[in-house]
Motif scaffolding. Structure first.
Motif, PDB file in Angstrom:
ATOM      1  N   ALA A   1     -43.314  41.403-101.471  1.00 28.28           N
ATOM      2  CA  ALA A   1     -42.253  41.054-102.429  1.00 28.28           C
ATOM      3  C   ALA A   1     -40.910  40.941-101.714  1.00 28.28           C
ATOM      4  O   ALA A   1     -40.584  41.738-100.836  1.00 28.28           O
ATOM      5  CB  ALA A   1     -42.168  42.105-103.526  1.00 28.28           C
ATOM      6  N   GLY A   2     -40.144  39.936-102.118  1.00 26.02           N
ATOM      7  CA  GLY A   2     -38.846  39.694-101.498  1.00 26.02           C
ATOM      8  C   GLY A   2     -38.930  38.800-100.279  1.00 26.02           C
ATOM      9  O   GLY A   2     -37.916  38.487 -99.652  1.00 26.02           O
ATOM     10  N   ARG A   3     -40.152  38.372 -99.931  1.00 22.73           N
ATOM     11  CA  ARG A   3     -40.341  37.517 -98.761  1.00 22.73           C
ATOM     12  C   ARG A   3     -41.255  36.343 -99.084  1.00 22.73           C
ATOM     13  O   ARG A   3     -42.069  36.409 -99.999  1.00 22.73           O
ATOM     14  CB  ARG A   3     -40.965  38.311 -97.604  1.00 22.73           C
ATOM     15  N   THR A   4     -41.100  35.283 -98.316  1.00 21.80           N
ATOM     16  CA  THR A   4     -42.053  34.183 -98.326  1.00 21.80           C
ATOM     17  C   THR A   4     -42.453  33.936 -96.881  1.00 21.80           C
ATOM     18  O   THR A   4     -41.600  33.662 -96.027  1.00 21.80           O
ATOM     19  CB  THR A   4     -41.449  32.909 -98.933  1.00 21.80           C
ATOM     20  N   LEU A   5     -43.734  34.069 -96.592  1.00 22.47           N
ATOM     21  CA  LEU A   5     -44.241  34.005 -95.229  1.00 22.47           C
ATOM     22  C   LEU A   5     -45.184  32.825 -95.061  1.00 22.47           C
ATOM     23  O   LEU A   5     -46.063  32.608 -95.899  1.00 22.47           O
ATOM     24  CB  LEU A   5     -44.988  35.295 -94.877  1.00 22.47           C
ATOM     25  N   SER A   6     -45.000  32.071 -94.003  1.00 21.12           N
ATOM     26  CA  SER A   6     -45.937  31.007 -93.658  1.00 21.12           C
ATOM     27  C   SER A   6     -46.981  31.566 -92.710  1.00 21.12           C
ATOM     28  O   SER A   6     -46.646  31.964 -91.583  1.00 21.12           O
ATOM     29  CB  SER A   6     -45.202  29.842 -92.981  1.00 21.12           C
TER      30      SER A   6
ATOM     31  N   LEU B   1     -46.587  44.433-111.522  1.00 19.40           N
ATOM     32  CA  LEU B   1     -46.607  44.253-110.079  1.00 19.40           C
ATOM     33  C   LEU B   1     -46.857  45.587-109.378  1.00 19.40           C
ATOM     34  O   LEU B   1     -46.426  46.635-109.851  1.00 19.40           O
ATOM     35  CB  LEU B   1     -45.279  43.668-109.602  1.00 19.40           C
ATOM     36  N   PHE B   2     -47.531  45.543-108.226  1.00 21.32           N
ATOM     37  CA  PHE B   2     -47.767  46.782-107.486  1.00 21.32           C
ATOM     38  C   PHE B   2     -47.799  46.499-105.988  1.00 21.32           C
ATOM     39  O   PHE B   2     -47.829  45.356-105.548  1.00 21.32           O
ATOM     40  CB  PHE B   2     -49.059  47.469-107.926  1.00 21.32           C
ATOM     41  N   HIS B   3     -47.775  47.568-105.222  1.00 24.19           N
ATOM     42  CA  HIS B   3     -47.908  47.558-103.772  1.00 24.19           C
ATOM     43  C   HIS B   3     -46.615  47.217-103.039  1.00 24.19           C
ATOM     44  O   HIS B   3     -46.647  46.810-101.874  1.00 24.19           O
ATOM     45  CB  HIS B   3     -49.018  46.613-103.305  1.00 24.19           C
ATOM     46  N   ALA B   4     -45.465  47.370-103.669  1.00 25.97           N
ATOM     47  CA  ALA B   4     -44.183  47.133-103.001  1.00 25.97           C
ATOM     48  C   ALA B   4     -43.139  48.060-103.593  1.00 25.97           C
ATOM     49  O   ALA B   4     -43.198  48.388-104.787  1.00 25.97           O
ATOM     50  CB  ALA B   4     -43.751  45.679-103.161  1.00 25.97           C
TER      51      ALA B   4
ATOM     52  N   ASP C   1     -47.212  37.140-101.150  1.00 25.99           N
ATOM     53  CA  ASP C   1     -45.756  37.135-101.128  1.00 25.99           C
ATOM     54  C   ASP C   1     -45.245  36.528-102.437  1.00 25.99           C
ATOM     55  O   ASP C   1     -46.032  36.238-103.360  1.00 25.99           O
ATOM     56  CB  ASP C   1     -45.218  36.410 -99.897  1.00 25.99           C
ATOM     57  N   ASP C   2     -43.936  36.323-102.543  1.00 24.89           N
ATOM     58  CA  ASP C   2     -43.365  35.856-103.810  1.00 24.89           C
ATOM     59  C   ASP C   2     -43.968  34.523-104.253  1.00 24.89           C
ATOM     60  O   ASP C   2     -44.364  34.358-105.419  1.00 24.89           O
ATOM     61  CB  ASP C   2     -41.844  35.709-103.674  1.00 24.89           C
ATOM     62  N   GLN C   3     -44.018  33.550-103.343  1.00 23.76           N
ATOM     63  CA  GLN C   3     -44.564  32.246-103.705  1.00 23.76           C
ATOM     64  C   GLN C   3     -46.035  32.329-104.082  1.00 23.76           C
ATOM     65  O   GLN C   3     -46.502  31.613-104.975  1.00 23.76           O
ATOM     66  CB  GLN C   3     -44.361  31.248-102.568  1.00 23.76           C
ATOM     67  N   ASP C   4     -46.774  33.199-103.404  1.00 30.41           N
ATOM     68  CA  ASP C   4     -48.195  33.365-103.729  1.00 30.41           C
ATOM     69  C   ASP C   4     -48.389  33.887-105.153  1.00 30.41           C
ATOM     70  O   ASP C   4     -49.271  33.435-105.881  1.00 30.41           O
ATOM     71  CB  ASP C   4     -48.852  34.346-102.751  1.00 30.41           C
TER      72      ASP C   4
END
Length: 476
Positions: free
Chosen positions: A197-202, A443-446, A425-428
């Motif tokens: 959460a708070g990130r978008t990772l490629s 939401l969980f795990h963050a 991540d957020d986009q997912d």
């Protein structure tokens, strides 16, 4: 009068990174979804174990596991200590692995001088029972399980009661390199993994950065240490390096190498394109009537998920040191990594001249093998230790970033972090819910502070999104 109510309450995991545990009430059914621990809070009982009570344990009709990691299973003996006597349901692979993760937790607590709230006898009383992929009725409750891509045996779970449905993603990824992810059906509500959460990772970019770092370290004459979990991410990283890193020997501890080989034999858990590369048979069914691989193209940002490329001919030879280090079987693993079966072999590998990459099956660097690599590599500033996932604050994998510890330990080697995705991540999360269409999400795990932006985005899309340990029950 029939009770059609479905409600889920977080007993741990929502608004924090571990001790995942959720109480699901569906009519007359009261079940637990996972039952894990939080390693960071050792010594603070209320933050280590879920908020379980004897009253809750006495009401439960079943427990369901999403996968075998300790932050999802290691509190199961505590639940039995509180009086639970029912079954714990999970896939066959999860059941096979869960006992080892429970023991790993117990050993960690004992070695740290802590006290367990259960006995070894209670650990042996956990009554596992297997569920299959697809739709089934368990303890009178309709349950559908699908592959979640996080590790071997991991699954999401969807419960139906009284015309309503709730999805529990467990730990999930849409960017798995080897493991398949099935597309969950539409659901009225969902409990969703948001570890990034708070990130978008490629994922493509992260793997590219991994190879770039390995090449940089090698060019400087250094050695790269990769502490990885042997299940899931460890196999992904091992195969990627062997396929894409040229001229640098890649060594893998026996647990990483063996589990990678085992994983590639588990065809029903692999992505269809991976199965096609292995057998030439093309796409395989997962045997559950679920849409194989479709998750890769459902509402995901362009370029985030790539097809897996396993051309056997691209693997280059590396020089094998003499002694007891043996090459892995390429026919089974598509790699030319050098397996390290014992302490003597590890010493030979570490003493080999020139650059090298080492994978040790301990993502937090909490075991003796990781400690041995640390001691051998720490004094050379050309070397690098790369952490690719979450590490507990007390673990060596976190302390290597602390300046005071580095000075005390004589740590000259670099310490770097690079996340290889095994969660959402957020986009997912947003992409997944375009398909699932849940109107209410927990939401969980963050950590709570990391989820505020994602919660806001979901609310702007008309979703009642919540996060935190005390938001009240999410009721459908």
């Amino acid at each position: 009068m029939q009770n059609n109510r479905i409600a889920v309450t977080s007993l741990g995991g929502s608004g924090e990174e571990a001790r995942n545990c959720f109480l699901l009430e569906a009519g007359n059914h009261t079940v637990l979804l996972d039952c894990g621990v939080r390693r960071e809070a050792l010594g603070e009982f209320d933050r280590v174990y879920p908020a379980l009570t004897r009253e809750i344990a006495g009401r439960l009709t079943a427990v369901f596991l999403s996968h075998a990691h300790e932050d999802h299973v290691a509190a199961l003996p505590y639940l039995y200590e509180l009086g639970y006597r029912g079954n714990v349901y999970g896939t066959e692979k999860t059941i096979r692995l869960a006992g080892g993760f429970m023991k790993k937790w117990a050993d960690f607590v004992t070695s740290a001088g802590g006290r367990l709230p259960f006995s070894a006898e209670t650990m042996n009383r956990v009554a596992f029972s297997a569920i299959s992929l697809g739709r089934q009725v368990v303890e009178g409750l309709s349950v559908t399980a699908g592959r979640s891509g996080h590790m071997l045996g991991s699954c999401w779970l969807r419960f139906e009661h009284g015309g309503k449905s709730l999805l529990y993603t467990g730990d999930m990824t849409l960017a798995g390199r080897l493991l398949a992810t099935d597309l969950p059906p539409e659901s009225d509500g969902a409990v969703v993994d948001c570890a990034y959460a708070g990130r978008t990772l490629s994922q493509t970019g992260q793997y590219g950065a991994l190879v770039d770092l390995a090449e940089e370290v090698a060019a400087g004459g250094g050695k790269l240490l990769l502490p990885v979990p042997p299940n899931g991410r460890g196999s992904d990283i091992l195969l990627h390096l062997c396929e894409n890193l040229r001229g640098v020997p890649v060594y893998a501890e026996a647990n990483v190498a063996a589990l990678c080989g085992e994983l590639l034999k588990e065809r029903k858990w692999l992505r269809a394109d991976v199965c096609g590369r292995i057998s030439g048979a093309g796409e395989e069914s997962n045997g559950a009537g679920l849409p194989c691989g479709r998750i890769d193209v459902v509402g995901l940002p362009g370029g985030q998920v790539d097809a897996v490329d396993l051309p056997g001919g691209r693997v280059g030879a590396v020089g094998l040191p003499c002694g007891r280090i043996d090459a892995m079987n390429r026919a089974n693993t598509f790699t030319n990594a050098i397996s390290i079966p014992d302490v003597q072999s590890r010493s030979l590998a570490l003493s080999a001249p020139g650059p090298a990459v080492y994978l040790t099956g301990d993502g937090m660097m909490s075991g003796p093998a990781a400690a041995a690599y640390f001691e051998a590599l720490k004094g050379d500033a050309r070397n690098c230790i790369l952490i690719t996932g979450h590490t507990a604050r007390s673990a060596l994998g976190s302390r290597i970033f602390d300046p005071a510890f580095r000075a005390q330990a004589g740590l000259a080697a670099r310490a770097e972090r690079l996340t290889i995705k095994v969660h959402l991540d957020d986009q997912d999360v947003i992409a997944l819910n375009r398909s699932v269409r849940a109107k209410k999400i927990l939401l969980f795990h963050a950590p709570l502070e990391n989820t505020r932006e994602l919660t806001g985005k979901l609310r702007n899309l008309g979703v009642d999104a919540r996060c935190g340990l005390e938001p009240g029950a999410l009721e459908l």
